[in-house]
Design a protein around this motif. Structure first.
Motif, PDB file in Angstrom:
ATOM      1  N   GLY A   1       0.828  -1.193   0.000  1.00  0.00           N
ATOM      2  CA  GLY A   1       0.000   0.000   0.000  1.00  0.00           C
ATOM      3  C   GLY A   1       0.867   1.249   0.000  1.00  0.00           C
ATOM      4  N   SER A   2       0.467   2.243  -0.765  1.00  0.00           N
ATOM      5  CA  SER A   2       1.308   3.447  -0.880  1.00  0.00           C
ATOM      6  C   SER A   2       1.335   4.259   0.411  1.00  0.00           C
ATOM      7  CB  SER A   2       0.818   4.327  -2.036  1.00  0.00           C
ATOM      8  OG  SER A   2      -0.418   4.933  -1.721  1.00  0.00           O
TER       9      SER A   2
ATOM     10  N   THR B   1       1.251  -2.105  -6.188  1.00  0.00           N
ATOM     11  CA  THR B   1       1.163  -1.119  -5.115  1.00  0.00           C
ATOM     12  C   THR B   1      -0.172  -0.401  -5.235  1.00  0.00           C
ATOM     13  OG1 THR B   1       3.568  -0.784  -5.029  1.00  0.00           O
ATOM     14  CG2 THR B   1       2.177   0.930  -4.055  1.00  0.00           C
ATOM     15  N   ILE B   2      -0.993  -0.507  -4.200  1.00  0.00           N
ATOM     16  CA  ILE B   2      -2.337   0.073  -4.227  1.00  0.00           C
ATOM     17  C   ILE B   2      -2.284   1.481  -3.635  1.00  0.00           C
ATOM     18  CG2 ILE B   2      -4.698  -0.146  -3.376  1.00  0.00           C
ATOM     19  CD1 ILE B   2      -4.350  -3.168  -3.477  1.00  0.00           C
ATOM     20  N   GLU B   3      -2.623   2.439  -4.452  1.00  0.00           N
ATOM     21  CA  GLU B   3      -2.561   3.843  -4.053  1.00  0.00           C
ATOM     22  C   GLU B   3      -3.586   4.118  -2.958  1.00  0.00           C
ATOM     23  OE1 GLU B   3      -0.705   7.422  -4.094  1.00  0.00           O
ATOM     24  OE2 GLU B   3      -0.220   5.721  -5.404  1.00  0.00           O
ATOM     25  N   GLY B   4      -3.092   4.660  -1.831  1.00  0.00           N
ATOM     26  CA  GLY B   4      -3.983   5.058  -0.749  1.00  0.00           C
ATOM     27  C   GLY B   4      -4.380   3.925   0.191  1.00  0.00           C
ATOM     28  N   MET B   5      -3.733   2.752   0.089  1.00  0.00           N
ATOM     29  CA  MET B   5      -4.019   1.665   1.033  1.00  0.00           C
ATOM     30  C   MET B   5      -2.939   1.637   2.114  1.00  0.00           C
ATOM     31  SD  MET B   5      -4.593  -2.450   0.415  1.00  0.00           S
ATOM     32  CE  MET B   5      -2.846  -2.921   0.447  1.00  0.00           C
TER      33      MET B   5
ATOM     34  N   LYS C   1      -9.647  -1.592  -4.138  1.00  0.00           N
ATOM     35  CA  LYS C   1      -8.842  -2.228  -5.182  1.00  0.00           C
ATOM     36  C   LYS C   1      -8.147  -3.510  -4.710  1.00  0.00           C
ATOM     37  CE  LYS C   1      -8.007   1.886  -8.008  1.00  0.00           C
ATOM     38  NZ  LYS C   1      -6.981   2.738  -8.673  1.00  0.00           N
ATOM     39  N   LEU C   2      -8.236  -3.795  -3.411  1.00  0.00           N
ATOM     40  CA  LEU C   2      -7.524  -4.969  -2.897  1.00  0.00           C
ATOM     41  C   LEU C   2      -8.167  -6.278  -3.326  1.00  0.00           C
ATOM     42  CD1 LEU C   2      -5.381  -6.385  -1.205  1.00  0.00           C
ATOM     43  CD2 LEU C   2      -6.857  -6.042   0.803  1.00  0.00           C
ATOM     44  N   MET C   3      -9.441  -6.452  -3.050  1.00  0.00           N
ATOM     45  CA  MET C   3     -10.074  -7.739  -3.329  1.00  0.00           C
ATOM     46  C   MET C   3     -10.072  -8.103  -4.815  1.00  0.00           C
ATOM     47  SD  MET C   3     -10.380  -9.047  -0.463  1.00  0.00           S
ATOM     48  CE  MET C   3     -10.864 -10.576  -1.267  1.00  0.00           C
TER      49      MET C   3
END
Length: 319
Positions: free
Chosen positions: A245-246, A270-274, A303-305
């Motif tokens: 996560g970012s 890399t998930i932005e804002g996680m 966006k994770l799942m």
């Protein structure tokens, strides 16, 4: 979750997320020192199904993703969300945590190899269950490193490092402690880490660092410091997803890059804002982060799942 983050939070009421079934199936694993416990989140449709073993991070984090000072329900939400998509999930209380607390007689006896051996035992249990087909693994935070230690013998059909370290634990701890401690206290912690790296325990530690460096946990830290996640990642032959996560203030996207550089076949996202507890937090400021560690009603980052479901649907398809 890494021990270095000392967050004093008021526990909020737990809000259950919708389950694919009314109740998860309770599972027991008998060991020489006691029984380990877990919960199976099972799809509503008839099996057999692929199954994923979901391992929590460090400290007293239970199968739901909660502990004495945090309440996120993040792992419970992940398990149920995967089950809703046709993928069974076994969430476990590791030895010494939650319902599995009695299985650990002495904290000073545990090593990273202890947890890796428990992973192998859970894997054997799942592979002997005719309801399941292929088997995947998700390790959150330190659970990702434990999975990498176990991977060679576990022979996972797919593996996910979820906000997991890509550098030796002592490197990550130094990074965390430098950000969170006054200079003098950080110097003391650095001296302790240097001794532990050399395989030597430390008798006198500052009271303010007792939670991290208490004598009973030092043997475990020594065992952890011997493992380099990036080197372990080079040996992973199964489909490998690395998610960071970012806005994770505990394990940075740098760690994901280290794992990806070590295993070029892996997919790195890399998930932005996680953040570290898998929730949407746009900033790394601690005042913005704290509410997500104490509010289980907050949903996972959207966006994770899709990333997890897409990865497992592809890698665990077939028998």
């Amino acid at each position: 979750m890494y021990l270095a983050l000392a967050l004093v939070l008021a526990a909020s009421p737990v809000v259950d997320s919708p389950a694919p079934r009314l109740l998860g199936e309770l599972v027991e694993l008998k060991t020489d020192t006691g029984v380990l416990y877990g919960t199976l989140d099972l799809p509503a449709k008839t099996g057999p199904w692929p199954v994923v073993l979901l391992h929590a991070g460090s400290g007293p984090t239970n199968r739901d993703g909660n502990g004495p000072l945090i309440r996120t329900d993040n792992l419970k939400i992940v398990g149920r969300a995967l089950a809703a998509k046709g993928i069974a999930v076994l969430r476990i209380d590791k030895r010494g945590v939650g319902a599995s607390t009695p299985a650990l007689a002495k904290e000073e006896d545990v090593r990273v190899e202890t947890y890796a051996a428990d992973v192998l035992a859970w894997v054997a249990l799942l592979r002997n269950d005719a309801r399941f087909t292929k088997l995947g693994y998700i390790g959150h935070s330190e659970g990702a490193l434990i999975g990498l230690v176990a991977a060679k013998d576990a022979k996972f059909d797919a593996i996910v490092s979820l906000c997991g370290p890509g550098r030796p634990l002592q490197t990550v701890l130094r990074e965390q402690l430098k950000r969170g401690l006054p200079d003098e206290l950080y110097k003391q912690s650095d001296t302790i880490l240097t001794e532990l790296e050399a395989g030597r325990t430390v008798k006198d530690t500052p009271k303010t660092l007792a939670a991290l460096f208490r004598p009973s946990v030092q043997p475990y830290l020594i065992s952890m410091f011997k493992n380099d996640p990036a080197k372990l990642a080079t040996g992973v032959k199964a489909p490998f997803l690395i998610v960071s996560g970012s806005t994770d203030i505990q394990v940075s996207a740098t760690d994901a890059k280290c794992l990806g550089d070590a295993n070029t076949s892996a997919k790195v996202v890399t998930i932005e804002g996680m953040n570290h507890v898998l929730k949407t937090v746009p900033k790394t400021d601690r005042t913005e982060q704290l509410p997500s560690y104490s509010d289980p009603a907050l949903p996972l980052h959207p966006k994770l799942m899709p990333e997890l479901v897409g990865f497992f649907k592809k890698s665990l398809s077939g028998k």
